[in-house]
Design a protein around this motif. Structure first.
Motif, PDB file in Angstrom:
ATOM      1  N   MET A  45       4.892 -22.466 -24.938  1.00 45.36           N
ATOM      2  CA  MET A  45       5.922 -22.278 -23.909  1.00 45.36           C
ATOM      3  C   MET A  45       5.484 -21.244 -22.899  1.00 45.36           C
ATOM      4  O   MET A  45       5.808 -21.308 -21.735  1.00 45.36           O
ATOM      5  N   LYS A  46       4.680 -20.239 -23.346  1.00 40.61           N
ATOM      6  CA  LYS A  46       4.395 -19.117 -22.473  1.00 40.61           C
ATOM      7  C   LYS A  46       3.421 -19.479 -21.368  1.00 40.61           C
ATOM      8  O   LYS A  46       3.340 -18.787 -20.368  1.00 40.61           O
ATOM      9  N   ASN A  47       2.650 -20.568 -21.492  1.00 41.14           N
ATOM     10  CA  ASN A  47       1.563 -20.807 -20.552  1.00 41.14           C
ATOM     11  C   ASN A  47       1.952 -21.618 -19.343  1.00 41.14           C
ATOM     12  O   ASN A  47       1.294 -21.557 -18.312  1.00 41.14           O
ATOM     13  N   ALA A  48       3.001 -22.463 -19.453  1.00 42.28           N
ATOM     14  CA  ALA A  48       3.235 -23.395 -18.357  1.00 42.28           C
ATOM     15  C   ALA A  48       4.640 -23.355 -17.821  1.00 42.28           C
ATOM     16  O   ALA A  48       5.041 -24.230 -17.081  1.00 42.28           O
ATOM     17  N   ILE A  49       5.438 -22.376 -18.212  1.00 36.62           N
ATOM     18  CA  ILE A  49       6.822 -22.350 -17.769  1.00 36.62           C
ATOM     19  C   ILE A  49       6.916 -22.005 -16.300  1.00 36.62           C
ATOM     20  O   ILE A  49       7.744 -22.519 -15.581  1.00 36.62           O
ATOM     21  N   TRP A  50       6.046 -21.130 -15.822  1.00 35.71           N
ATOM     22  CA  TRP A  50       6.213 -20.604 -14.467  1.00 35.71           C
ATOM     23  C   TRP A  50       4.872 -20.611 -13.766  1.00 35.71           C
ATOM     24  O   TRP A  50       3.940 -19.958 -14.213  1.00 35.71           O
ATOM     25  N   ALA A  51       4.749 -21.356 -12.696  1.00 30.56           N
ATOM     26  CA  ALA A  51       3.475 -21.424 -11.981  1.00 30.56           C
ATOM     27  C   ALA A  51       3.402 -20.291 -10.976  1.00 30.56           C
ATOM     28  O   ALA A  51       3.638 -20.459  -9.789  1.00 30.56           O
ATOM     29  N   LEU A  52       3.121 -19.091 -11.460  1.00 25.29           N
ATOM     30  CA  LEU A  52       3.064 -17.906 -10.614  1.00 25.29           C
ATOM     31  C   LEU A  52       1.776 -17.149 -10.867  1.00 25.29           C
ATOM     32  O   LEU A  52       1.192 -17.230 -11.940  1.00 25.29           O
ATOM     33  N   VAL A  53       1.346 -16.379  -9.886  1.00 25.68           N
ATOM     34  CA  VAL A  53       0.275 -15.433 -10.133  1.00 25.68           C
ATOM     35  C   VAL A  53       0.830 -14.302 -10.971  1.00 25.68           C
ATOM     36  O   VAL A  53       2.036 -14.123 -11.098  1.00 25.68           O
ATOM     37  N   ALA A  54      -0.051 -13.514 -11.576  1.00 19.69           N
ATOM     38  CA  ALA A  54       0.384 -12.406 -12.416  1.00 19.69           C
ATOM     39  C   ALA A  54       1.099 -11.359 -11.578  1.00 19.69           C
ATOM     40  O   ALA A  54       0.716 -11.078 -10.450  1.00 19.69           O
ATOM     41  N   PHE A  55       2.157 -10.798 -12.136  1.00 17.42           N
ATOM     42  CA  PHE A  55       2.924  -9.764 -11.451  1.00 17.42           C
ATOM     43  C   PHE A  55       2.583  -8.408 -12.048  1.00 17.42           C
ATOM     44  O   PHE A  55       2.456  -8.256 -13.250  1.00 17.42           O
ATOM     45  N   VAL A  56       2.454  -7.423 -11.201  1.00 18.81           N
ATOM     46  CA  VAL A  56       2.186  -6.061 -11.647  1.00 18.81           C
ATOM     47  C   VAL A  56       3.235  -5.154 -11.032  1.00 18.81           C
ATOM     48  O   VAL A  56       3.464  -5.199  -9.819  1.00 18.81           O
ATOM     49  N   PRO A  57       3.916  -4.323 -11.841  1.00 18.10           N
ATOM     50  CA  PRO A  57       4.905  -3.409 -11.260  1.00 18.10           C
ATOM     51  C   PRO A  57       4.230  -2.474 -10.262  1.00 18.10           C
ATOM     52  O   PRO A  57       3.121  -2.007 -10.481  1.00 18.10           O
ATOM     53  N   PHE A  58       4.913  -2.228  -9.144  1.00 20.37           N
ATOM     54  CA  PHE A  58       4.379  -1.251  -8.208  1.00 20.37           C
ATOM     55  C   PHE A  58       5.538  -0.541  -7.537  1.00 20.37           C
ATOM     56  O   PHE A  58       6.659  -1.023  -7.499  1.00 20.37           O
ATOM     57  N   ALA A  59       5.275   0.613  -7.018  1.00 20.21           N
ATOM     58  CA  ALA A  59       6.320   1.395  -6.366  1.00 20.21           C
ATOM     59  C   ALA A  59       5.821   1.881  -5.022  1.00 20.21           C
ATOM     60  O   ALA A  59       4.644   2.188  -4.851  1.00 20.21           O
ATOM     61  N   GLY A 107      10.296 -18.051  -7.709  1.00 15.05           N
ATOM     62  CA  GLY A 107      10.267 -16.885  -8.569  1.00 15.05           C
ATOM     63  C   GLY A 107       9.203 -15.882  -8.210  1.00 15.05           C
ATOM     64  O   GLY A 107       8.898 -14.984  -9.001  1.00 15.05           O
ATOM     65  N   ASN A 108       8.650 -15.968  -7.015  1.00 13.73           N
ATOM     66  CA  ASN A 108       7.582 -15.070  -6.580  1.00 13.73           C
ATOM     67  C   ASN A 108       8.163 -13.991  -5.678  1.00 13.73           C
ATOM     68  O   ASN A 108       8.539 -14.259  -4.532  1.00 13.73           O
ATOM     69  N   ALA A 109       8.211 -12.766  -6.186  1.00 16.56           N
ATOM     70  CA  ALA A 109       8.833 -11.654  -5.448  1.00 16.56           C
ATOM     71  C   ALA A 109       7.832 -10.842  -4.642  1.00 16.56           C
ATOM     72  O   ALA A 109       8.221  -9.867  -3.987  1.00 16.56           O
ATOM     73  N   ASP A 110       6.562 -11.192  -4.656  1.00 21.51           N
ATOM     74  CA  ASP A 110       5.541 -10.363  -4.011  1.00 21.51           C
ATOM     75  C   ASP A 110       5.797 -10.143  -2.519  1.00 21.51           C
ATOM     76  O   ASP A 110       5.722  -9.013  -2.023  1.00 21.51           O
ATOM     77  N   THR A 111       6.075 -11.233  -1.802  1.00 24.38           N
ATOM     78  CA  THR A 111       6.245 -11.119  -0.353  1.00 24.38           C
ATOM     79  C   THR A 111       7.445 -10.254  -0.002  1.00 24.38           C
ATOM     80  O   THR A 111       7.365  -9.376   0.872  1.00 24.38           O
ATOM     81  N   LEU A 112       8.554 -10.477  -0.681  1.00 21.92           N
ATOM     82  CA  LEU A 112       9.755  -9.694  -0.404  1.00 21.92           C
ATOM     83  C   LEU A 112       9.544  -8.234  -0.785  1.00 21.92           C
ATOM     84  O   LEU A 112       9.966  -7.320  -0.053  1.00 21.92           O
ATOM     85  N   ALA A 113       8.881  -7.977  -1.895  1.00 21.56           N
ATOM     86  CA  ALA A 113       8.625  -6.591  -2.292  1.00 21.56           C
ATOM     87  C   ALA A 113       7.778  -5.865  -1.256  1.00 21.56           C
ATOM     88  O   ALA A 113       8.047  -4.711  -0.904  1.00 21.56           O
ATOM     89  N   ALA A 114       6.744  -6.543  -0.749  1.00 22.57           N
ATOM     90  CA  ALA A 114       5.892  -5.920   0.268  1.00 22.57           C
ATOM     91  C   ALA A 114       6.679  -5.626   1.541  1.00 22.57           C
ATOM     92  O   ALA A 114       6.489  -4.578   2.178  1.00 22.57           O
ATOM     93  N   TYR A 115       7.581  -6.532   1.930  1.00 20.41           N
ATOM     94  CA  TYR A 115       8.411  -6.311   3.109  1.00 20.41           C
ATOM     95  C   TYR A 115       9.354  -5.130   2.902  1.00 20.41           C
ATOM     96  O   TYR A 115       9.501  -4.267   3.789  1.00 20.41           O
ATOM     97  N   LEU A 116       9.992  -5.064   1.729  1.00 22.75           N
ATOM     98  CA  LEU A 116      10.950  -3.988   1.481  1.00 22.75           C
ATOM     99  C   LEU A 116      10.289  -2.625   1.560  1.00 22.75           C
ATOM    100  O   LEU A 116      10.919  -1.634   1.975  1.00 22.75           O
ATOM    101  N   LYS A 117       9.023  -2.535   1.185  1.00 19.23           N
ATOM    102  CA  LYS A 117       8.302  -1.252   1.254  1.00 19.23           C
ATOM    103  C   LYS A 117       8.255  -0.685   2.671  1.00 19.23           C
ATOM    104  O   LYS A 117       8.120   0.526   2.856  1.00 19.23           O
ATOM    105  N   THR A 118       8.346  -1.570   3.671  1.00 22.78           N
ATOM    106  CA  THR A 118       8.204  -1.121   5.063  1.00 22.78           C
ATOM    107  C   THR A 118       9.515  -0.663   5.676  1.00 22.78           C
ATOM    108  O   THR A 118       9.522  -0.141   6.799  1.00 22.78           O
ATOM    109  N   LEU A 119      10.641  -0.852   4.965  1.00 22.85           N
ATOM    110  CA  LEU A 119      11.946  -0.576   5.569  1.00 22.85           C
ATOM    111  C   LEU A 119      12.309   0.902   5.489  1.00 22.85           C
ATOM    112  O   LEU A 119      12.103   1.547   4.448  1.00 22.85           O
TER     113      LEU A 119
END
Length: 425
Positions: free
Chosen positions: A1-15, A282-294
């Motif tokens: 179940m863990k390998n094919a549920i979500w077709a996303l690149v790996a996510f890494v927490p960042f601040a 389910g890919n939050a990368d783009t939105l997270a990068a945008y929010l950093k600029t606000l």
């Protein structure tokens, strides 16, 4: 179940933290859990004839309308009425409704229907003179191919029940079952029946044998259909395992000091800053990068679940996924989150209004709502051919962001607090 549920690149927490002199901060830990008690069947129901009793007589037909994603199938069960304990059903997992390319299958699918022996009664010669209930036996379910265990003869099930699939668009199908046994050596009424569609998760059906299992004892009320044509007990069982299954995408968390929730605004079109990839894929990368600029945004995190990336729901006795993150917040800071309702076209959970006070302690789950991004055409959640996490490609539309009604045009969802739990400690 863990390998094919979500077709996303790996996510890494960042601040992303703003520089400058600030008052002393306090430490908070946000914890988000998928607490949904998931079910294996996405849809189920019953069918019956129009008379009294509600039998489907030779020459009569019934229809079943349902939705399905690629890889899902429809199963059903109905009694061979003039028998002791025989029933018609497709071989498991059911009748496939898409081909390998994802094209809907239409036309005659009768060849997939089989005749089965429930294994609870010795068979008499089939016909109107069968005496019910008959002599009890204790065997497993087996296919009747040509003759039963007592030597009684049967023509192929496809010559007694005709099944026709029609594609109605937007992942909806109609299955028509017609009793064509009239005038054959095996003329029989068909009883009221049940039908079911299982969720597919990571390429595997959650319930590949939803109504019966060949080689296993009958269970869950199937005997009432096979012996008496009573679909009530099996209907009760499948209703109890029909409902919602959805993972949650990696959790987007933002801490800010502004007066407006920076993730979304209801009543407005998605502005194209990255909410659409989150809501559709389910890919939050783009939105997270945008929010950093606000201006006013203090920190941004994307929190994937260990091993699975997505937050899985409660599956049987297995607890749902949980993620946590330590936050450093200031008095007056606000906090908001967002995550995709995974088995949808573009639904997302998010903190309502202007977020919550980031310095509060306790359960803040009641502050979460479910929203429609308005960027993709909707389909039955968990049973749509264009849903990204079910191997589909979303079809674009342009509607304002709005709360998802409940009940909605597809189903009734659990309350949000029974799906996602958010606490600050």
């Amino acid at each position: 179940m863990k390998n094919a549920i979500w077709a996303l690149v790996a996510f890494v927490p960042f601040a992303a933290c703003k520089k400058g002199s600030t008052p002393p901060t306090q430490s908070e830990t946000i914890t988000v859990s998928n607490v949904l008690k998931s079910q294996p069947l996405v849809e189920s129901g019953t069918f019956q004839g129009t008379g009294s009793p509600a039998l489907i007589m030779p020459g009569q037909s019934v229809t079943i309308k349902f939705s399905a994603a690629k890889g899902e199938a429809i199963s059903f069960a109905t009694m061979y009425g003039w028998s002791n304990d025989l029933f018609f059903a497709p071989a498991n997992p059911g009748i496939a409704v898409y081909d390998s390319l994802g094209n809907p299958i239409q036309g005659d699918v009768s060849s997939q229907i089989k005749l089965w022996d429930n294994g609870t009664r010795l068979e008499q010669a089939p016909g109107p003179n069968v005496q019910h209930p008959g002599v009890a036996e204790s065997k497993t379910i087996s296919e009747v191919s040509g003759t039963d265990a007592q030597g009684n003869s049967y023509i192929p099930a496809s010559q007694l029940v005709k099944a026709t699939l029609t594609y109605n668009g937007n992942s909806y199908f109609t299955l028509t079952l017609e009793n064509i046994s009239g005038g054959t050596a095996n003329e029989t009424p068909l009883s009221p029946g049940v039908w079911a569609v299982s969720y597919i998760v990571g390429g595997s059906l959650l319930s590949p044998a939803p109504l019966y299992a060949a080689g296993q004892p009958t269970a869950n009320g199937l005997t009432s259909i096979a012996e008496m044509g009573d679909n009530g007990p099996l209907s009760t069982y499948i209703t109890g395992i029909t409902g919602i299954f959805t993972p949650l995408s990696p959790i987007l968390v933002v801490v800010y000091d502004g007066t407006d929730n920076p993730i979304y605004k209801t009543g407005a079109l998605d502005p194209g800053h990255g909410l659409t990839p989150l809501a559709q894929k389910g890919n939050a990368d783009t939105l997270a990068a945008y929010l950093k600029t606000l201006p006013g945004v203090r920190s941004v995190y994307v929190l994937p679940a260990p091993q699975t990336t997505v937050l899985l729901p409660v599956i049987g006795s297995t607890a749902g996924s949980t993620v946590s993150q330590q936050l450093n917040v200031l008095p007056g800071d606000r906090l908001a989150i967002a995550t995709m309702y995974g088995f949808s076209n573009d639904w997302f959970f998010a903190t309502t209004g202007n977020g919550v006070d980031a310095t509060v302690k306790g359960d803040i789950s009641s502050s979460i709502g479910l929203f429609d991004d308005g960027s993709a055409i909707e389909q039955f959640p968990g049973a749509g051919i264009t849903q990204f996490n079910l191997a589909g490609t979303p079809l674009a539309e342009s509607q304002p962001i709005a709360p998802v009604p409940n009940p909605n045009m597809f189903t009734t969802l659990p309350v949000v607090t029974d799906i996602i739990k958010v606490t600050l400690q």
